[in-house]
Scaffold this active site. Structure first.
Site, PDB file in Angstrom:
ATOM      1  N   TYR A  15     -15.486 -10.543  -0.117  1.00 28.70           N
ATOM      2  CA  TYR A  15     -16.225  -9.307  -0.428  1.00 28.70           C
ATOM      3  C   TYR A  15     -17.457  -9.597  -1.287  1.00 28.70           C
ATOM      4  CZ  TYR A  15     -12.291  -6.674   1.416  1.00 28.70           C
ATOM      5  OH  TYR A  15     -11.335  -6.156   2.244  1.00 28.70           O
TER       6      TYR A  15
ATOM      7  N   ARG B 104      -2.667   7.097   0.882  1.00 29.16           N
ATOM      8  CA  ARG B 104      -3.103   8.319   1.568  1.00 29.16           C
ATOM      9  C   ARG B 104      -2.090   8.972   2.488  1.00 29.16           C
ATOM     10  NH1 ARG B 104      -8.351   5.232   3.389  1.00 29.16           N
ATOM     11  NH2 ARG B 104      -6.737   3.666   3.303  1.00 29.16           N
TER      12      ARG B 104
ATOM     13  N   ASP C  28      -6.943  -1.710  -7.535  1.00 29.05           N
ATOM     14  CA  ASP C  28      -7.467  -2.353  -6.339  1.00 29.05           C
ATOM     15  C   ASP C  28      -7.845  -3.781  -6.689  1.00 29.05           C
ATOM     16  OD1 ASP C  28      -8.333  -1.483  -3.445  1.00 29.05           O
ATOM     17  OD2 ASP C  28      -9.790  -2.954  -4.146  1.00 29.05           O
TER      18      ASP C  28
ATOM     19  N   ARG D 116      -5.718  12.273  -6.250  1.00 30.58           N
ATOM     20  CA  ARG D 116      -7.041  11.701  -6.012  1.00 30.58           C
ATOM     21  C   ARG D 116      -8.119  12.794  -6.039  1.00 30.58           C
ATOM     22  NH1 ARG D 116      -9.213   8.806  -0.562  1.00 30.58           N
ATOM     23  NH2 ARG D 116      -9.634  10.972  -0.103  1.00 30.58           N
TER      24      ARG D 116
ATOM     25  N   ARG E 262       0.835  -1.219   0.000  1.00 32.01           N
ATOM     26  CA  ARG E 262       0.000   0.000   0.000  1.00 32.01           C
ATOM     27  C   ARG E 262       0.867   1.266   0.000  1.00 32.01           C
ATOM     28  NH1 ARG E 262      -5.219  -2.269   1.296  1.00 32.01           N
ATOM     29  NH2 ARG E 262      -6.194  -0.326   0.755  1.00 32.01           N
TER      30      ARG E 262
HETATM   31  O1  CP3 Z   1      -0.139  -1.143  -2.665  1.00 29.31           O
HETATM   32  C1  CP3 Z   1      -0.333  -0.138  -3.388  1.00 29.31           C
HETATM   33  O2  CP3 Z   1       0.148   0.951  -3.144  1.00 29.31           O
HETATM   34  C2  CP3 Z   1      -1.102  -0.340  -4.673  1.00 29.31           C
HETATM   35  C3  CP3 Z   1      -2.479  -0.123  -4.616  1.00 29.31           C
HETATM   36  C4  CP3 Z   1      -3.414  -1.027  -3.834  1.00 29.31           C
HETATM   37  C5  CP3 Z   1      -4.634  -0.532  -3.316  1.00 29.31           C
HETATM   38  N1  CP3 Z   1      -5.346  -1.584  -2.833  1.00 29.31           N
HETATM   39  C6  CP3 Z   1      -5.055   0.867  -3.350  1.00 29.31           C
HETATM   40  C7  CP3 Z   1      -6.102   1.324  -2.433  1.00 29.31           C
HETATM   41  C8  CP3 Z   1      -3.383  -2.394  -3.571  1.00 29.31           C
HETATM   42  C9  CP3 Z   1      -2.281  -3.398  -3.857  1.00 29.31           C
HETATM   43  C10 CP3 Z   1      -4.618  -2.729  -2.943  1.00 29.31           C
HETATM   44  C11 CP3 Z   1      -4.985  -4.100  -2.575  1.00 29.31           C
HETATM   45  C12 CP3 Z   1      -6.159  -4.334  -1.728  1.00 29.31           C
HETATM   46  N2  CP3 Z   1      -7.374  -3.718  -1.784  1.00 29.31           N
HETATM   47  C13 CP3 Z   1      -6.254  -5.349  -0.762  1.00 29.31           C
HETATM   48  C14 CP3 Z   1      -5.160  -6.337  -0.463  1.00 29.31           C
HETATM   49  C15 CP3 Z   1      -4.012  -5.729   0.245  1.00 29.31           C
HETATM   50  C16 CP3 Z   1      -4.204  -5.506   1.700  1.00 29.31           C
HETATM   51  O3  CP3 Z   1      -4.007  -4.369   2.137  1.00 29.31           O
HETATM   52  O4  CP3 Z   1      -4.485  -6.494   2.398  1.00 29.31           O
HETATM   53  C17 CP3 Z   1      -7.524  -5.293  -0.185  1.00 29.31           C
HETATM   54  C18 CP3 Z   1      -8.057  -6.179   0.917  1.00 29.31           C
HETATM   55  C19 CP3 Z   1      -8.244  -4.258  -0.849  1.00 29.31           C
HETATM   56  C20 CP3 Z   1      -9.657  -3.865  -0.637  1.00 29.31           C
HETATM   57  C21 CP3 Z   1      -9.794  -2.457  -0.229  1.00 29.31           C
HETATM   58  N3  CP3 Z   1      -9.453  -1.361  -1.012  1.00 29.31           N
HETATM   59  C22 CP3 Z   1     -10.297  -1.975   0.989  1.00 29.31           C
HETATM   60  C23 CP3 Z   1     -10.766  -2.851   2.137  1.00 29.31           C
HETATM   61  C24 CP3 Z   1     -10.264  -0.583   0.917  1.00 29.31           C
HETATM   62  C25 CP3 Z   1     -10.811   0.376   1.928  1.00 29.31           C
HETATM   63  C26 CP3 Z   1     -10.026   0.373   3.170  1.00 29.31           C
HETATM   64  C27 CP3 Z   1      -8.886   1.330   3.058  1.00 29.31           C
HETATM   65  O5  CP3 Z   1      -7.729   0.907   3.234  1.00 29.31           O
HETATM   66  O6  CP3 Z   1      -9.201   2.485   2.828  1.00 29.31           O
HETATM   67  C28 CP3 Z   1      -9.682  -0.214  -0.309  1.00 29.31           C
HETATM   68  C29 CP3 Z   1      -9.416   1.157  -0.793  1.00 29.31           C
HETATM   69  C30 CP3 Z   1      -8.038   1.478  -1.292  1.00 29.31           C
HETATM   70  N4  CP3 Z   1      -7.288   0.695  -2.113  1.00 29.31           N
HETATM   71  C31 CP3 Z   1      -7.321   2.671  -1.058  1.00 29.31           C
HETATM   72  C32 CP3 Z   1      -6.119   2.603  -1.771  1.00 29.31           C
HETATM   73  C33 CP3 Z   1      -5.048   3.642  -1.899  1.00 29.31           C
HETATM   74  C34 CP3 Z   1      -7.822   3.846  -0.256  1.00 29.31           C
HETATM   75  C35 CP3 Z   1      -8.768   4.595  -1.116  1.00 29.31           C
HETATM   76  C36 CP3 Z   1      -8.673   6.067  -0.931  1.00 29.31           C
HETATM   77  O7  CP3 Z   1      -7.776   6.706  -1.513  1.00 29.31           O
HETATM   78  O8  CP3 Z   1      -9.542   6.568  -0.223  1.00 29.31           O
END
Ligand code: CP3
Length: 347
Positions: A154, A27, A73, A36, A23
Site C-alpha cells: 500500500y 459491515r 486497521d 460507524r 474481519r
Molecule cells: O477483523 C476484524 O474484524 C478487525 C478489524 C480489521 C479491519 N481491517 C477493519 C476494516 C482488520 C483485522 C483489518 C485488517 C486489514 N485491513 C487487512 C488484512 C486482513 C485481510 O482482510 O486480508 C487489510 C489488507 C486491510 C486494508 C483495508 N482496510 C482495505 C483494503 C480496506 C477496504 C476494503 C474493504 O474491505 O472495505 C479496509 C477497510 C476496512 N477495514 C473495513 C473494516 C471493517 C471496512 C471499512 C468500512 O466500514 O467501510
C-alpha cells in the site's frame, strides 16, 4: 480460569475447538453500521477507543465467537509514519504520496516515535481488557498488524492493486530500497505489537494478506523473514503470548516454513490435510473455510464437518480462510460458529 482460545493457540487440550472469523467486526453486522454512522466514517471509528471497543465486542455477543479481534486497521501504521491515510467510499484505502525513493522513505517517522503515536489503539485495548475481564466469560482478545510486505504494497502503490507492478518493479530493479522500506516498517511493527501486548492483548496475529503476490523463491527474502524477525522480538519480550502467522496463498512455501511462533493460519486455497501433513507437528493450524461458503448453511456445515474430521487428532482453531464479506447474512455467520463448536465437542 484459562481462556479456551489461548489454550488452543498453545496446543493444549480444550473441550471443543474454538472459532473466530477474520474481519468479524464489520459491515455484515447492522449493529456495526450503526456505530460507524455515529462515528461519521471508518477512520474516526478507529480513532475513537470507546466506539472501537464497542464494535470489537459485538461479534462475541451477536455471533458467539470465542475470541474478539481488536477493531482497527493494518494501515494505521503507515498513517502514523506520516503517510496520511484516506479511505475513499467505494474505492478503499488511498495514500496520496506513495513511496518512490529513499528520500521519501527518509521523510517517514520510524521506530519508537511512530509506535508512540498509535495511542488510540492502546487505549482501545485497555478499555477492552477491562470490559472483557468484567464479563468473566474468558473470551480472548486478539491484537494484530499487517506484515511488512503487505503494508509496503500500500505504501508503494498508494492504494490496493491487482498487479503489484510498482512494488514488483522495485523488487527486481531496486531491491535495496524495498528492503530499506521493509526494515523501517519492521522496526515500527515490533514496537507497536510490544505496546499492544503491554496494553492487554492475549494473542498476536500477523496478516500477510498479499503474500501470494511474491513468487515462491522470493517469499522468504521479501516477507517471511521480516515476519519471523517480529515474532522473535516479541517472543524475547513476552514468551507466553501466542503468535499467529497468516500468509495468504502460499501453498508452495509450506515446505519451507520456519520460525518461533505458535499458530499457522491456513488460507482457503490450501487443503487443510496438506497443511496438517506439512506443518501439523510443529504448529497449531487455524482456518480455513472458504468465506463464500457462508452464503449457504448446508455448504457451511459440510465444510465444518470435514475440517473437524481432518483435524480430530490435530491441534486446530476454526476460522475462515480469509475475511467474511459484507453481504453475508448474520444468521449464517451464527450458524458457522455454532456448528464449529458443536461438531468439535470432545466431552
Ligand atoms: O477483523 C476484524 O474484524 C478487525 C478489524 C480489521 C479491519 N481491517 C477493519 C476494516 C482488520 C483485522 C483489518 C485488517 C486489514 N485491513 C487487512 C488484512 C486482513 C485481510 O482482510 O486480508 C487489510 C489488507 C486491510 C486494508 C483495508 N482496510 C482495505 C483494503 C480496506 C477496504 C476494503 C474493504 O474491505 O472495505 C479496509 C477497510 C476496512 N477495514 C473495513 C473494516 C471493517 C471496512 C471499512 C468500512 O466500514 O467501510
Amino acid at each position: 480460569m484459562s481462556k479456551i482460545f489461548v489454550d488452543a493457540c498453545l496446543g493444549k487440550e480444550t473441550p471443543y475447538t474454538p472459532v473466530w472469523m477474520m474481519r468479524q467486526a464489520g459491515r455484515y453486522l447492522p449493529e456495526y453500521m450503526a456505530v460507524r454512522a455515529k462515528a461519521g466514517n471508518f477512520l474516526n471509528l478507529c480513532h475513537n477507543p470507546k466506539m472501537a471497543a464497542e464494535v470489537t465486542i459485538q461479534p462475541l455477543d451477536i455471533v458467539g465467537v470465542d475470541a474478539a479481534i481488536l477493531f482497527s486497521d493494518i494501515l494505521v501504521i503507515p498513517d502514523e509514519m506520516g503517510m496520511d491515510l484516506e479511505f475513499i467510499k467505494g474505492f478503499g484505502p488511498k495514500f496520496n504520496d506513495p513511496l518512490i525513493s529513499q528520500e521519501d522513505l527518509d521523510r517517514l517517522i520510524g521506530g519508537e516515535e511512530a509506535a508512540s503515536k498509535l495511542t488510540y489503539v492502546y487505549e482501545t485495548i485497555e478499555l477492552l481488557r477491562e470490559q472483557l475481564d468484567a464479563r468473566g466469560d474468558n473470551k480472548a482478545l486478539i491484537g494484530f498488524t499487517g506484515a511488512p510486505w503487505t503494508l509496503a504494497t500500500y505504501m508503494i502503490e498508494g492504494q490496493g492493486t491487482k498487479t503489484y507492478n510498482i512494488c514488483k518493479k522495485m523488487m527486481y530493479s531496486n531491491p535495496e530500497l524495498l528492503h530499506n522500506i521493509l526494515a523501517k516498517v519492521t522496526e515500527v511493527v515490533k514496537l507497536y505489537m510490544e505496546k499492544q501486548i503491554e496494553a492487554g492483548i492475549d494473542v498476536v496475529q500477523i496478516f500477510d494478506s498479499w503474500a501470494a503476490a511474491i513468487e515462491p523463491s522470493k517469499y522468504d527474502e521479501f516477507s517471511w523473514k521480516y515476519m519471523v524477525e517480529i515474532a522473535d522480538y516479541l517472543k524475547s519480550k513476552h514468551p507466553h503470548v501466542p503468535i499467529i502467522m497468516f500468509p495468504k496463498g502460499v501453498p508452495a512455501f509450506l515446505d519451507k516454513v520456519y520460525g518461533n511462533f505458535d499458530v499457522f493460519g491456513v488460507d482457503w486455497s490450501t487443503p487443510m490435510a496438506l497443511a496438517k501433513e506439512k506443518l501439523g507437528e510443529r504448529y497449531v493450524l487455524q482456518g480455513n473455510m472458504e468465506p463464500c461458503r457462508l452464503y449457504s448453511k448446508e455448504a457451511t456445515t459440510e465444510c465444518v464437518a470435514s475440517l473437524a474430521n481432518t483435524m480430530k487428532e490435530g491441534r486446530h482453531i476454526f476460522n475462515l480462510g480469509h475475511g467474511i464479506l459484507p453481504d453475508v447474512p448474520v444468521e449464517n455467520a451464527k450458524h458457522f460458529v455454532a456448528e464449529c463448536q458443536r461438531l468439535s465437542r470432545r466431552d
